[in-house]
Motif scaffolding. Structure first.
Motif, short mmCIF file in Angstrom:
data_model
loop_
_atom_site.label_atom_id
_atom_site.label_comp_id
_atom_site.label_asym_id
_atom_site.label_seq_id
_atom_site.Cartn_x
_atom_site.Cartn_y
_atom_site.Cartn_z
N GLY A 222 82.72 -61.64 31.07
CA GLY A 222 82.78 -62.24 29.75
C GLY A 222 83.60 -61.43 28.77
O GLY A 222 84.35 -61.98 27.96
N CYS A 223 83.49 -60.12 28.85
CA CYS A 223 84.29 -59.25 27.98
C CYS A 223 85.79 -59.42 28.25
O CYS A 223 86.61 -59.31 27.34
N LEU A 224 86.14 -59.67 29.50
CA LEU A 224 87.55 -59.78 29.87
C LEU A 224 88.17 -61.10 29.40
O LEU A 224 89.35 -61.15 29.06
N VAL A 225 87.38 -62.16 29.39
CA VAL A 225 87.94 -63.48 29.08
C VAL A 225 87.67 -63.92 27.65
O VAL A 225 88.20 -64.95 27.20
N ALA A 226 86.85 -63.17 26.91
CA ALA A 226 86.47 -63.62 25.56
C ALA A 226 87.67 -63.70 24.62
O ALA A 226 87.82 -64.68 23.87
N THR B 55 74.57 -66.18 32.76
CA THR B 55 73.98 -65.78 31.48
C THR B 55 74.67 -64.54 30.92
O THR B 55 74.94 -64.46 29.72
N GLY B 56 74.95 -63.56 31.79
CA GLY B 56 75.66 -62.37 31.33
C GLY B 56 77.03 -62.70 30.79
O GLY B 56 77.45 -62.16 29.75
N PHE B 57 77.74 -63.59 31.48
CA PHE B 57 79.06 -64.02 31.01
C PHE B 57 78.96 -64.67 29.63
O PHE B 57 79.75 -64.37 28.72
N ALA B 58 77.97 -65.54 29.45
CA ALA B 58 77.83 -66.25 28.19
C ALA B 58 77.47 -65.30 27.05
O ALA B 58 78.05 -65.38 25.95
N MET B 59 76.53 -64.39 27.29
CA MET B 59 76.11 -63.47 26.23
C MET B 59 77.24 -62.54 25.83
O MET B 59 77.44 -62.27 24.64
N ALA B 60 78.01 -62.04 26.80
CA ALA B 60 79.13 -61.16 26.47
C ALA B 60 80.17 -61.89 25.63
O ALA B 60 80.68 -61.35 24.64
N THR B 61 80.50 -63.11 26.01
CA THR B 61 81.50 -63.87 25.27
C THR B 61 81.04 -64.12 23.85
O THR B 61 81.82 -64.01 22.89
N MET B 62 79.76 -64.46 23.69
CA MET B 62 79.25 -64.69 22.33
C MET B 62 79.23 -63.40 21.52
O MET B 62 79.50 -63.40 20.32
N SER C 201 90.79 -57.45 19.63
CA SER C 201 91.05 -56.83 20.93
C SER C 201 90.17 -55.61 21.14
O SER C 201 89.63 -55.39 22.23
N ALA C 202 90.01 -54.80 20.08
CA ALA C 202 89.18 -53.60 20.20
C ALA C 202 87.72 -53.96 20.44
O ALA C 202 87.03 -53.30 21.22
N SER C 203 87.24 -55.03 19.80
CA SER C 203 85.86 -55.47 20.02
C SER C 203 85.65 -55.84 21.48
O SER C 203 84.63 -55.50 22.09
N GLY C 204 86.61 -56.54 22.06
CA GLY C 204 86.53 -56.88 23.47
C GLY C 204 86.54 -55.66 24.35
O GLY C 204 85.80 -55.57 25.34
N SER C 205 87.39 -54.67 24.01
CA SER C 205 87.46 -53.45 24.82
C SER C 205 86.16 -52.66 24.74
O SER C 205 85.70 -52.10 25.74
#
Length: 417
Positions: A70-74, A117-124, A348-352
């Motif tokens: 999720g962090c990678l695709v957000a 669920t992990g993917f969804a929570m990370a993206t949000m 970008s930094a938030s995702g990293s």
């Protein structure tokens, strides 16, 4: 008189900003409540002696693995859909996954559901944290981020209270997850107006996201190494306290109700500390605050590791103190990094940073479960205390470089903290 009018105007503007983001924050709280119920229910199920340790490690690893993806695709999703649409679409995905838990307890299916669920929570998380940092200014970034963390802490508290009230074995807990997640999405979209607009400079996707494309972890290491260490440690500790405490409790002879009470105490401590720590973080050097937080967390973890299971009252008090110190490290460290970033780099930094958080989250369950099996159940808190000690060390070395860093910085003192 002019000074008074200016201060009154600034206060009114800040109050209006908080009112505008309140429905979004309430939505985050509701969604987080659902996730807490789900995490606790899954962990309690995995603590049953009939389930093998390999199945436990497999299912526990699924959530952080999905979080990592999720962090990678957000960021690309936010770039294409915008913050509000990304949040709503991914939230619907999380709600859909929650409904499937009621249908089966097959380990492989639960692995896939935890992955989703992990993917969804990370993206949000990436979406909302980057939006907050773009919406905030230097004078209220710490306060807004503390409000966000306050809602997250309330979510954990509400989730634990619901589990305690319904009972750890209640068949309705998964239904509560679905209702809570759906309510959060409704609140964030329909309870108020549309999400407040970002500054005009940042509302253009082309200018906001394209320059941030190459902002990588190595740049964050150079800019704010204490943040990198703190976020990785938070990934190791925060979520894994919720997932591993029921297993820890079963290993040391605690009943399920007391394990839930320990998580509740941890959550209440973090909840009550968010406001004071957010206030302090806007008024003192955040590196010094992280040093104090890291040292205090290390001491609390050492105390928990040395305490026998018979000291239940003291154990709850220590978990309360642990929540107050550990759950406030992440917002302070992120606020420190974002105060040193250009606006175009924040998404970008938030995702990293969340990618780094997910790495800690991914590694910790397997390592902690292995240590608990091979050494002692108390090894869980030796591991967590070691991570907190690394935060204190990173903050200390960052402060040693403070004089040279501050001399070369063009930021005001409060902005560089």
């Amino acid at each position: 008189m002019s000074t008074f009018r200016r201060l009154a105007g600034e206060t009114k503007q800040r109050a209006a900003r908080f009112r505008a983001v309140l429905p979004i924050m309430v939505g985050i709280c509701a969604i987080g409540t659902g996730n807490t119920i789900l995490t606790t229910k899954v962990s309690l199920h995995l603590s049953e002696p009939s389930i093998s340790s390999h199945v436990v490690e497999l299912v526990l690893t699924a959530f952080p693995l999905g979080f990592l993806v999720g962090c990678l695709v957000a960021r690309p999703l936010v770039s294409r859909l915008g913050h509000e649409r990304t949040f709503l679409v991914i939230g619907l995905l999380a709600a859909s996954a929650a409904g499937v838990y009621t249908l089966t307890t097959v380990a492989t299916i639960w692995f896939c559901l935890r992955l989703l669920t992990g993917f969804a929570m990370a993206t949000m998380f990436v979406t909302i944290e980057s939006w907050i940092n773009l919406y905030a200014d230097q004078g209220n970034r710490g306060a807004l981020f503390s409000l966000y963390m306050l809602m997250s802490s309330l979510a954990v508290l509400f989730g634990q209270l619901i589990v305690e009230a319904a009972g750890a074995d209640s068949p309705f807990l998964f239904l509560f997850v679905l209702i809570s997640t759906s309510s959060g999405l409704f609140c964030s979209r329909f309870a108020g107006n549309r999400w407040p607009p970002l500054p005009k400079l940042l509302s253009d996707d082309a200018s906001s996201f394209a320059p941030a494309r190459g902002y990588a972890l190595r740049q964050l290491v150079r800019l704010a190494p204490v943040t990198v260490v703190s976020v990785f440690q938070a990934g190791m500790a925060n979520m894994n306290v919720y997932t591993m405490t029921p297993i820890y409790g079963e290993r040391v002879g605690l009943d399920a109700a007391l394990s839930v009470s320990l998580i509740t105490a941890f959550s209440v401590g973090g909840l009550l500390a968010q406001g004071p720590i957010g206030w302090l973080s806007d008024r003192m050097d955040r590196r010094l605050l992280l040093l104090l937080q890291g040292f205090a967390t290390t001491c609390v973890c050492a105390s928990i590791a040395m305490l026998e299971a018979s000291g239940e009252g003291l154990l709850c008090a220590l978990f309360f103190a642990y929540g107050a110190t550990a759950l406030t490290i992440y917002p302070v460290s992120v606020a420190y990094a974002n105060s040193r970033l250009a606006s175009r780099d924040i998404v970008s930094a938030s995702g990293s940073l969340l990618l780094l958080y997910s790495m800690g989250n991914l590694l910790a369950p397997a390592v902690a479960a292995g240590l608990m099996d091979r050494v002692s159940p108390h090894a869980l808190f030796i591991l967590l205390g070691s991570g907190a000690l690394s935060v204190a060390a990173a903050a200390f070395f960052s402060l040693l470089r403070r004089r040279g860093t501050d001399a070369n910085s063009s930021l005001a003192p409060c902005e560089g903290q």
